[in-house]
Design a protein around this motif. Structure first.
Motif, PDB file in Angstrom:
ATOM      1  N   GLY A  49     -55.001 -59.531  47.584  1.00 53.18           N
ATOM      2  CA  GLY A  49     -53.789 -60.395  47.254  1.00 53.18           C
ATOM      3  C   GLY A  49     -54.258 -61.816  47.456  1.00 53.18           C
ATOM      4  O   GLY A  49     -54.090 -62.885  46.663  1.00 53.18           O
ATOM      5  N   MET A  52     -57.111 -62.721  44.966  1.00 51.82           N
ATOM      6  CA  MET A  52     -56.375 -63.134  43.713  1.00 51.82           C
ATOM      7  C   MET A  52     -55.612 -64.612  43.692  1.00 51.82           C
ATOM      8  O   MET A  52     -55.816 -65.179  42.681  1.00 51.82           O
ATOM      9  CB  MET A  52     -55.278 -62.023  43.548  1.00 51.82           C
ATOM     10  CG  MET A  52     -54.669 -61.968  42.221  1.00 51.82           C
ATOM     11  SD  MET A  52     -53.380 -60.281  42.376  1.00 51.82           S
ATOM     12  CE  MET A  52     -52.566 -60.762  40.761  1.00 51.82           C
ATOM     13  N   GLY A  98     -39.787 -56.245  34.103  1.00 50.04           N
ATOM     14  CA  GLY A  98     -40.474 -57.120  34.146  1.00 50.04           C
ATOM     15  C   GLY A  98     -41.674 -57.209  35.217  1.00 50.04           C
ATOM     16  O   GLY A  98     -42.603 -57.938  35.426  1.00 50.04           O
ATOM     17  N   LEU A 100     -44.770 -54.947  37.205  1.00 52.20           N
ATOM     18  CA  LEU A 100     -45.565 -53.615  36.824  1.00 52.20           C
ATOM     19  C   LEU A 100     -46.252 -53.257  38.269  1.00 52.20           C
ATOM     20  O   LEU A 100     -46.897 -52.267  38.241  1.00 52.20           O
ATOM     21  CB  LEU A 100     -46.851 -54.335  36.072  1.00 52.20           C
ATOM     22  CG  LEU A 100     -46.215 -54.460  34.713  1.00 52.20           C
ATOM     23  CD1 LEU A 100     -47.473 -55.026  33.994  1.00 52.20           C
ATOM     24  CD2 LEU A 100     -45.501 -53.378  33.965  1.00 52.20           C
ATOM     25  N   HIS A 101     -45.946 -53.782  39.355  1.00 56.30           N
ATOM     26  CA  HIS A 101     -46.373 -53.268  40.753  1.00 56.30           C
ATOM     27  C   HIS A 101     -45.863 -52.131  41.347  1.00 56.30           C
ATOM     28  O   HIS A 101     -44.768 -52.044  41.289  1.00 56.30           O
ATOM     29  CB  HIS A 101     -46.434 -54.417  41.954  1.00 56.30           C
ATOM     30  CG  HIS A 101     -46.978 -55.698  41.570  1.00 56.30           C
ATOM     31  ND1 HIS A 101     -46.418 -56.780  40.610  1.00 56.30           N
ATOM     32  CD2 HIS A 101     -48.157 -56.431  41.829  1.00 56.30           C
ATOM     33  CE1 HIS A 101     -47.140 -57.745  40.643  1.00 56.30           C
ATOM     34  NE2 HIS A 101     -48.073 -57.637  41.260  1.00 56.30           N
ATOM     35  N   ASP A 102     -46.774 -51.037  41.530  1.00 55.00           N
ATOM     36  CA  ASP A 102     -46.224 -49.816  42.150  1.00 55.00           C
ATOM     37  C   ASP A 102     -46.611 -49.294  43.413  1.00 55.00           C
ATOM     38  O   ASP A 102     -46.477 -48.255  43.558  1.00 55.00           O
ATOM     39  CB  ASP A 102     -46.310 -48.896  40.661  1.00 55.00           C
ATOM     40  CG  ASP A 102     -47.421 -48.379  40.556  1.00 55.00           C
ATOM     41  OD1 ASP A 102     -48.551 -48.746  41.173  1.00 55.00           O
ATOM     42  OD2 ASP A 102     -47.634 -47.414  39.780  1.00 55.00           O
ATOM     43  N   ILE A 103     -47.860 -49.873  43.851  1.00 57.70           N
ATOM     44  CA  ILE A 103     -48.559 -49.331  45.218  1.00 57.70           C
ATOM     45  C   ILE A 103     -47.676 -49.183  46.062  1.00 57.70           C
ATOM     46  O   ILE A 103     -47.443 -48.021  46.557  1.00 57.70           O
ATOM     47  CB  ILE A 103     -49.663 -50.254  45.401  1.00 57.70           C
ATOM     48  CG1 ILE A 103     -50.915 -50.149  44.326  1.00 57.70           C
ATOM     49  CG2 ILE A 103     -50.261 -49.336  46.492  1.00 57.70           C
ATOM     50  CD1 ILE A 103     -51.813 -50.973  44.483  1.00 57.70           C
ATOM     51  N   GLY A 104     -46.906 -50.205  46.367  1.00 60.23           N
ATOM     52  CA  GLY A 104     -45.856 -50.055  47.603  1.00 60.23           C
ATOM     53  C   GLY A 104     -44.791 -49.155  47.230  1.00 60.23           C
ATOM     54  O   GLY A 104     -44.546 -48.281  48.068  1.00 60.23           O
ATOM     55  N   SER A 146     -37.492 -51.877  43.711  1.00 59.38           N
ATOM     56  CA  SER A 146     -38.848 -52.686  44.328  1.00 59.38           C
ATOM     57  C   SER A 146     -38.942 -53.823  43.429  1.00 59.38           C
ATOM     58  O   SER A 146     -38.821 -53.576  42.030  1.00 59.38           O
ATOM     59  CB  SER A 146     -40.213 -51.498  44.433  1.00 59.38           C
ATOM     60  OG  SER A 146     -41.154 -52.272  45.033  1.00 59.38           O
ATOM     61  N   THR A 150     -41.772 -63.110  42.666  1.00 56.49           N
ATOM     62  CA  THR A 150     -40.592 -63.950  43.063  1.00 56.49           C
ATOM     63  C   THR A 150     -39.646 -64.024  41.759  1.00 56.49           C
ATOM     64  O   THR A 150     -38.454 -64.216  41.538  1.00 56.49           O
ATOM     65  CB  THR A 150     -40.994 -65.301  43.759  1.00 56.49           C
ATOM     66  OG1 THR A 150     -42.140 -65.807  42.628  1.00 56.49           O
ATOM     67  CG2 THR A 150     -41.596 -65.367  44.918  1.00 56.49           C
ATOM     68  N   GLY A 178     -40.012 -55.040  49.143  1.00 56.11           N
ATOM     69  CA  GLY A 178     -41.306 -55.637  48.220  1.00 56.11           C
ATOM     70  C   GLY A 178     -41.483 -56.934  48.936  1.00 56.11           C
ATOM     71  O   GLY A 178     -40.768 -57.476  49.497  1.00 56.11           O
ATOM     72  N   ALA A 179     -42.910 -57.116  48.572  1.00 61.51           N
ATOM     73  CA  ALA A 179     -43.265 -58.377  49.630  1.00 61.51           C
ATOM     74  C   ALA A 179     -42.399 -59.630  49.520  1.00 61.51           C
ATOM     75  O   ALA A 179     -42.139 -60.202  50.570  1.00 61.51           O
ATOM     76  CB  ALA A 179     -44.969 -58.468  49.096  1.00 61.51           C
ATOM     77  N   ALA A 195     -35.748 -52.865  53.499  1.00 65.65           N
ATOM     78  CA  ALA A 195     -36.923 -52.256  54.406  1.00 65.65           C
ATOM     79  C   ALA A 195     -38.243 -53.075  53.956  1.00 65.65           C
ATOM     80  O   ALA A 195     -38.373 -53.306  52.936  1.00 65.65           O
ATOM     81  CB  ALA A 195     -37.195 -50.576  53.937  1.00 65.65           C
ATOM     82  N   ALA A 198     -42.696 -48.656  53.984  1.00 65.02           N
ATOM     83  CA  ALA A 198     -42.370 -47.537  53.440  1.00 65.02           C
ATOM     84  C   ALA A 198     -41.943 -46.658  54.539  1.00 65.02           C
ATOM     85  O   ALA A 198     -41.095 -46.011  54.545  1.00 65.02           O
ATOM     86  CB  ALA A 198     -43.670 -46.955  53.043  1.00 65.02           C
TER      87      ALA A 198
END
Ligand code: B1M
Length: 210
Positions: A49, A52, A98, A100-104, A146, A150, A178-179, A195, A198
């Motif tokens: 991150g 990136m 909108g 696409l993040h799914d790892i968390g 999730s 921002t 989510g972050a 939370a 996880a």
């Protein structure tokens, strides 16, 4: 000899084959699955991150790290399960429209399933109507939202608003994470719970239904 630094570095390099070998070797050496996940893999995604953000890594490289992470998590999944597998409640979860993040989110799903929840995972980029339809159909105890951007946090707010406007709010508890999300934002949009990770998501989910 597999150590956490090797695991982190291999995740950052996006080399999923080598990562699988290192994770398996670490497990064979007696390292705990939870430690490999948090101090090896998640720590690696944090570095990704940062790189990136500074332009040191580009989207295709980030995606390779993300895919390697998914492969490694599959190995750890059975080892992170709790023993008690009786269904403790139903959860419908997804990453908001909108985003696409799914790892968390996938880790939250894994921990909740391990804790005995029956989880319907709607995936990423989930339309508000899809949440509404799934709530009507599955009648979950908890709806999980999730968001990692921002720019998609307002979609979380809209999703909660539409759940309320559709008359479905009283039947469900809403958990957000989510972050970029925090307790103050959760309170502001009228979610029942926030939370940070996880592990706490599944503990909190159990506590909410107790
Ligand atoms: Co994206 N991305 N990304 N990205 N990406 C971030 C989020 C970013 C912080 C990177 C950065 O610039 N430093 C930044 C957001 C900045 C901001 O919003 N202010 C960003 C950006 C800008 C973007 C794009 C816009 C880039 C571009 O195209 N120019 C683009 C957006 C695409 C879109 O969604 N529309 C984009 C794309 C991508 C990839 C597709 C390449 C890839 C996602 C792959 C995938 O998910 N399958 C990706 C990745 C991998 C990241 C970073 C590097 C890693 C995210 C991650 O998986 N973390 C991320 C930087 C970072 O977070 N450090 C970044 C590991 C994961 C375990 O943590 O997701 O936080 P996390 O989940 C935790 C908790 O948050 C919590 O529990 C989880 C486990 O402990 N949690 C919940 C999560 N959901 C929960 C729900 C709950 C409860 C807890 O209840 C329901």
């Amino acid at each position: 000899m597999a150590d956490l630094k090797t695991i982190t570095d291999t995740l950052i390099a996006g080399d999923d084959e080598a990562l699988v070998n290192h994770v398996k070797a670490a497990l064979d050496q007696g390292m705990e699955a939870g430690v490999i996940l948090s101090d090896g893999l998640i720590a690696g995604m944090d570095v990704v991150g940062g790189r990136m953000e500074t332009g040191e890594m580009f989207i295709p490289e980030v995606l390779m790290s993300a895919m390697a992470m998914g492969t490694a998590v599959e190995i750890l999944k059975p080892l992170l399960s709790e023993d008690d597998n009786a269904s403790v409640g139903k959860v419908v979860i997804g990453t908001v429209k909108g985003d696409l993040h799914d790892i968390g989110k996938n880790l939250v799903v894994m921990m909740m399933e391990s804790a005995g929840f029956e989880v319907t995972d709607l995936g990423v980029d989930v339309e508000i109507d899809t949440f509404l339809n799934e709530i009507r159909e599955k009648q979950p105890d908890i709806v999980g939202l999730s968001a990692l951007l921002t720019t998609t946090m307002p979609m979380m707010k809209s999703t909660v608003e539409q759940i309320t406007a559709s008359g479905l709010r009283d039947g469900v508890k809403i958990m957000v994470g989510g972050a970029p999300v925090d307790q103050a934002f959760a309170d502001e949009i009228g979610a029942d719970a926030y939370a940070a990770d996880a592990g706490s998501a599944s503990k909190l989910a159990k506590a909410m239904l107790a």
